[in-house]
Design a protein around this motif. Structure first.
Motif, PDB file in Angstrom:
ATOM      1  N   GLN A  67      56.607  12.237  50.787  1.00 14.32           N
ATOM      2  CA  GLN A  67      56.604  11.270  49.695  1.00 14.32           C
ATOM      3  C   GLN A  67      56.713  11.982  48.338  1.00 14.32           C
ATOM      4  OE1 GLN A  67      56.617   8.045  50.635  1.00 14.32           O
ATOM      5  NE2 GLN A  67      56.502   8.776  52.730  1.00 14.32           N
ATOM      6  N   PRO A  68      57.216  11.296  47.316  1.00 13.27           N
ATOM      7  CA  PRO A  68      57.318  11.902  45.982  1.00 13.27           C
ATOM      8  C   PRO A  68      55.958  12.300  45.388  1.00 13.27           C
ATOM      9  CG  PRO A  68      58.606   9.876  46.084  1.00 13.27           C
ATOM     10  CD  PRO A  68      57.840   9.983  47.367  1.00 13.27           C
ATOM     11  N   ASP A  69      54.890  11.636  45.815  1.00  9.78           N
ATOM     12  CA  ASP A  69      53.560  11.965  45.284  1.00  9.78           C
ATOM     13  C   ASP A  69      52.938  13.174  45.976  1.00  9.78           C
ATOM     14  OD1 ASP A  69      52.848  10.939  47.742  1.00  9.78           O
ATOM     15  OD2 ASP A  69      51.570   9.347  46.952  1.00  9.78           O
TER      16      ASP A  69
END
Length: 102
Positions: A67-69
């Motif tokens: 995920q981008p996070d």
């Protein structure tokens, strides 16, 4: 002599497959998997968890979505399900117990 680091890695891979089997069909975030692994291996780190998830992904047993996070979401593939359900042979590298039932 027993290689404790190898035994730990292989055991962790089996435990991850079991945890992801329980999380089917949606899979699990690395934060949940880390909690599970730390219940078994209290000193387990995110780096160690990610390393074992990548190993399982390389073996085509797990799909990992980064995920981008920074979190990772993991799901079993059909091969991973077959390993957990004892329908196919498990090659070296995963500490799957021997099947003792019929």
């Amino acid at each position: 002599m027993i290689d404790l680091a190898k035994a730990r890695r292989e055991s962790m891979r089996w435990q991850l497959l079991n945890a992801l089997n329980k999380a089917r069909p949606i899979g699990a975030l690395d934060t949940l998997l880390l909690s599970v692994m730390q219940a078994i291996f209290p000193d387990c780190t995110v780096k160690e968890l990610h390393s074992e998830l990548e190993y399982l992904q390389d073996r085509k047993l797990v799909d990992v979505s980064k995920q981008p996070d920074g979190h990772w979401n993991s799901k079993l593939t059909h091969y991973g399900v077959d390993i957990v359900e004892y329908t196919i042979d498990c090659q070296a590298g995963i500490a799957r117990p021997e099947k003792y039932w019929n």
